[in-house]
Write a protein that holds these residues in place. Structure first.
Motif, short mmCIF file in Angstrom:
data_model
loop_
_atom_site.label_atom_id
_atom_site.label_comp_id
_atom_site.label_asym_id
_atom_site.label_seq_id
_atom_site.Cartn_x
_atom_site.Cartn_y
_atom_site.Cartn_z
N MET A 47 0.78 -1.23 0.00
CA MET A 47 0.00 0.00 0.00
C MET A 47 0.82 1.29 0.00
O MET A 47 0.36 2.30 -0.52
N VAL A 48 1.97 1.26 0.60
CA VAL A 48 2.78 2.47 0.78
C VAL A 48 3.77 2.57 -0.38
O VAL A 48 4.42 1.59 -0.72
N SER A 55 10.24 4.99 5.97
CA SER A 55 9.80 5.98 6.95
C SER A 55 8.48 5.55 7.60
O SER A 55 8.32 5.65 8.82
N PHE A 56 7.55 5.09 6.79
CA PHE A 56 6.28 4.59 7.32
C PHE A 56 6.53 3.48 8.33
O PHE A 56 5.99 3.48 9.43
N LEU A 108 -1.54 6.01 6.61
CA LEU A 108 -0.92 6.59 5.42
C LEU A 108 -1.62 7.88 5.04
O LEU A 108 -0.97 8.90 4.75
N ASN A 109 -2.95 7.88 5.08
CA ASN A 109 -3.69 9.10 4.78
C ASN A 109 -3.37 10.20 5.80
O ASN A 109 -3.20 11.37 5.43
N TYR A 110 -3.28 9.83 7.06
CA TYR A 110 -2.95 10.80 8.11
C TYR A 110 -1.57 11.42 7.86
O TYR A 110 -1.40 12.64 7.92
N MET A 111 -0.59 10.58 7.57
CA MET A 111 0.76 11.09 7.31
C MET A 111 0.80 12.00 6.08
O MET A 111 1.46 13.05 6.09
N SER A 117 3.79 13.49 3.58
CA SER A 117 4.29 12.17 3.20
C SER A 117 4.78 11.45 4.46
O SER A 117 5.05 12.09 5.47
N PRO A 118 4.92 10.12 4.37
CA PRO A 118 5.55 9.41 5.49
C PRO A 118 6.99 9.86 5.74
O PRO A 118 7.42 9.92 6.90
#
Length: 131
Positions: A47-48, A55-56, A108-111, A117-118
């Motif tokens: 997904m990322v 980083s994520f 991911l959306n929050y970041m 971005s992450p």
């Protein structure tokens, strides 16, 4: 001196096994595989974006140790990305309490929304030890 002919065999099983041994197995898993069969890290790899995954992963590791049910006893933050309040993750899906795919989608959306971005979120996390 005897002559030996090398035979090479390429099969999906051999390639998949080799990829798993090198840590690339997650990239070979079809996106249609169920969340129950994949680890949260493997789901995140699907997904990322590749250039944001390290980083994520760092943020998720530091926040929850990749535990879908991680709960901060003092704040109530919950899940992989430690959403606060936890119910914010409902915006990503009704199964937010137990589904790592839903939690990853939310994180991911929050970041992306809060930091861009992450990678930017991780830069912030390294300075502040939260995101």
């Amino acid at each position: 001196m005897p002559s030996f002919k090398l035979r090479t065999r390429t099969s999906a099983a051999v390639l998949a096994g080799a990829a798993a041994l090198t840590g690339l197995g997650a990239a070979l898993v079809p996106a249609t595989a169920s969340a129950a069969t994949l680890s949260p890290k493997a789901i995140a790899a699907q997904m990322v974006p590749a250039n944001q995954l390290a980083s994520f992963s760092q943020i998720i590791f530091h926040e929850s140790s990749w535990n879908v049910h991680a709960t901060n006893a003092s704040s109530g933050a919950y899940g992989l990305g430690q959403a606060l309040p936890a119910s914010k993750m409902a915006s990503a899906g009704a199964d937010w309490r137990t589904n790592p795919r839903t939690q990853i989608k939310w994180a991911l959306n929050y970041m992306n929304t809060r930091y861009g971005s992450p990678n930017a979120a991780w830069a912030f996390w390294q300075t502040h030890h939260w995101y």
